[in-house]
Write a protein that holds these residues in place. Sequence first.
Motif, short mmCIF file in Angstrom:
data_model
loop_
_atom_site.label_atom_id
_atom_site.label_comp_id
_atom_site.label_asym_id
_atom_site.label_seq_id
_atom_site.Cartn_x
_atom_site.Cartn_y
_atom_site.Cartn_z
N GLY A 190 0.82 -1.21 0.00
CA GLY A 190 0.00 0.00 0.00
C GLY A 190 0.85 1.26 0.00
O GLY A 190 0.68 2.15 -0.82
N LYS A 191 1.80 1.31 0.92
CA LYS A 191 2.74 2.43 1.02
C LYS A 191 4.14 1.85 0.94
O LYS A 191 4.47 0.93 1.69
N ALA A 192 4.96 2.36 0.03
CA ALA A 192 6.32 1.86 -0.12
C ALA A 192 7.27 3.02 -0.36
O ALA A 192 7.04 3.85 -1.23
N ALA A 193 8.33 3.04 0.44
CA ALA A 193 9.35 4.08 0.33
C ALA A 193 10.62 3.48 -0.24
O ALA A 193 11.02 2.38 0.13
N ILE A 194 11.25 4.21 -1.14
CA ILE A 194 12.57 3.82 -1.65
C ILE A 194 13.60 4.73 -0.99
O ILE A 194 13.45 5.95 -1.00
N LEU A 195 14.63 4.12 -0.41
CA LEU A 195 15.76 4.83 0.15
C LEU A 195 16.98 4.52 -0.71
O LEU A 195 17.22 3.35 -1.03
N TYR A 196 17.74 5.54 -1.08
CA TYR A 196 18.98 5.28 -1.80
C TYR A 196 20.02 6.30 -1.37
O TYR A 196 19.73 7.30 -0.74
N CYS A 197 21.26 5.99 -1.74
CA CYS A 197 22.36 6.87 -1.36
C CYS A 197 23.42 6.79 -2.45
O CYS A 197 23.15 6.39 -3.57
N MET A 198 24.64 7.12 -2.07
CA MET A 198 25.72 7.20 -3.05
C MET A 198 26.08 5.86 -3.67
O MET A 198 26.77 5.83 -4.68
N GLY A 199 25.59 4.77 -3.11
CA GLY A 199 25.83 3.46 -3.71
C GLY A 199 25.23 3.32 -5.10
O GLY A 199 25.65 2.45 -5.86
N ILE A 200 24.27 4.18 -5.44
CA ILE A 200 23.76 4.17 -6.82
C ILE A 200 24.07 5.46 -7.57
O ILE A 200 23.98 5.49 -8.79
N THR A 201 24.44 6.51 -6.85
CA THR A 201 24.68 7.77 -7.54
C THR A 201 26.13 7.96 -7.97
O THR A 201 26.40 8.68 -8.92
N GLN A 202 27.06 7.32 -7.30
CA GLN A 202 28.49 7.50 -7.59
C GLN A 202 28.99 6.49 -8.61
O GLN A 202 29.98 5.81 -8.42
N HIS A 203 28.26 6.37 -9.70
CA HIS A 203 28.61 5.46 -10.80
C HIS A 203 28.53 6.24 -12.10
O HIS A 203 27.89 7.29 -12.17
N ILE A 204 29.12 5.70 -13.13
CA ILE A 204 28.99 6.29 -14.45
C ILE A 204 27.52 6.31 -14.89
O ILE A 204 27.09 7.16 -15.65
N THR A 205 26.73 5.37 -14.35
CA THR A 205 25.30 5.30 -14.65
C THR A 205 24.44 5.91 -13.53
O THR A 205 23.25 5.61 -13.45
N GLY A 206 25.04 6.75 -12.71
CA GLY A 206 24.32 7.33 -11.56
C GLY A 206 23.03 8.02 -11.92
O GLY A 206 22.01 7.83 -11.26
N THR A 207 23.04 8.82 -12.97
CA THR A 207 21.83 9.52 -13.39
C THR A 207 20.76 8.53 -13.82
O THR A 207 19.59 8.66 -13.45
N ASP A 208 21.16 7.52 -14.59
CA ASP A 208 20.20 6.50 -15.02
C ASP A 208 19.67 5.71 -13.83
O ASP A 208 18.49 5.33 -13.81
N ASN A 209 20.51 5.45 -12.83
CA ASN A 209 20.06 4.75 -11.63
C ASN A 209 18.96 5.53 -10.93
O ASN A 209 17.92 4.96 -10.56
N VAL A 210 19.18 6.82 -10.76
CA VAL A 210 18.20 7.67 -10.07
C VAL A 210 16.91 7.76 -10.88
O VAL A 210 15.80 7.67 -10.33
N LYS A 211 17.02 7.91 -12.19
CA LYS A 211 15.82 7.94 -13.04
C LYS A 211 15.05 6.63 -12.95
O LYS A 211 13.82 6.63 -12.91
N SER A 212 15.77 5.53 -12.89
CA SER A 212 15.11 4.21 -12.80
C SER A 212 14.38 4.05 -11.48
O SER A 212 13.28 3.49 -11.43
N VAL A 213 14.98 4.54 -10.40
CA VAL A 213 14.31 4.51 -9.09
C VAL A 213 13.02 5.33 -9.15
O VAL A 213 11.96 4.88 -8.70
N ALA A 214 13.10 6.52 -9.73
CA ALA A 214 11.92 7.38 -9.84
C ALA A 214 10.85 6.72 -10.72
O ALA A 214 9.66 6.75 -10.39
N ASN A 215 11.28 6.11 -11.82
CA ASN A 215 10.33 5.43 -12.71
C ASN A 215 9.62 4.29 -11.99
O ASN A 215 8.41 4.11 -12.13
N LEU A 216 10.36 3.51 -11.20
CA LEU A 216 9.76 2.41 -10.45
C LEU A 216 8.71 2.93 -9.48
O LEU A 216 7.60 2.40 -9.41
#
Length: 179
Positions: free
Chosen positions: A134-160
Motif C-alpha cells: 500500500g505504502k512503499a518508500a525507496i531509500l537510496y544513497c551514493m551506492g547508486i549515484t556515484q557510478h557512471i550510470t548514476g543519473t540512469d540509476n536515479v531515473k530508474s528509481v523514480a520510474n519504479l
Amino acid sequence: MTNSIEEIEHTDLILAIGTNTTENHPVIGAKVKRAVRSHGAKLIVIDPREITLTRYADIWLCQRPGTDVAVLNGLMQIIISENLYDQDYVAARTEGFTELKKTVEQYVPEYVENISGVKAEGLKRAARMYATAGKAAILYCMGITQHITGTDNVKSVANLAMLCGKVGIEGGGVNPLRG
C-alpha cells in the motif's frame, strides 16, 4: 526526499538500494529497523554488500556492482507484464509510459539474472512485494549515484516509484539519503 524521515517508520515496505543506512545514517537506520521489527514493514535490500540491513530484510537482492539499472528495469518489466502497476496513476500523473514499457520489455528475470547475478525468483518476489504494498518508500544513497550510470540509476528509481503510484503518498516516495 519526497517524504519526511518520520514517515519511514510508518510505511508498509522499504526498498533500500545502494545505501548502508545503519552505518552512514544511523538515526534513519534505526527507523528502518523499528519499522520492520515493531511495525511489520517489509524490507527489500538491493546491494552487493552484506550490510546490517540484510539481516532485517525479507528479500536481499545481491547484484553484481554496476548492474543497478538492469535490476530496476527487471523489477519494472515484471510489474508491467503482470499488470501490477498503478494504471490510473500512470495515466493521470506520468508521461512516456509506452517508451518505458518498450525499454524494459527485454529485462525478463532470466536476462537480468545473467547480467546481475540476481536470481530470477528473488527478482519476481521483490517486484510483486513492492508493487502490491500500500505504502512503499525507496531509500537510496551514493551506492547508486556515484557510478557512471548514476543519473540512469536515479531515473530508474523514480520510474519504479511512479509506475506503482508510490510518489505523492504518505509513507512512500523516493528518498535519497545525503550528508
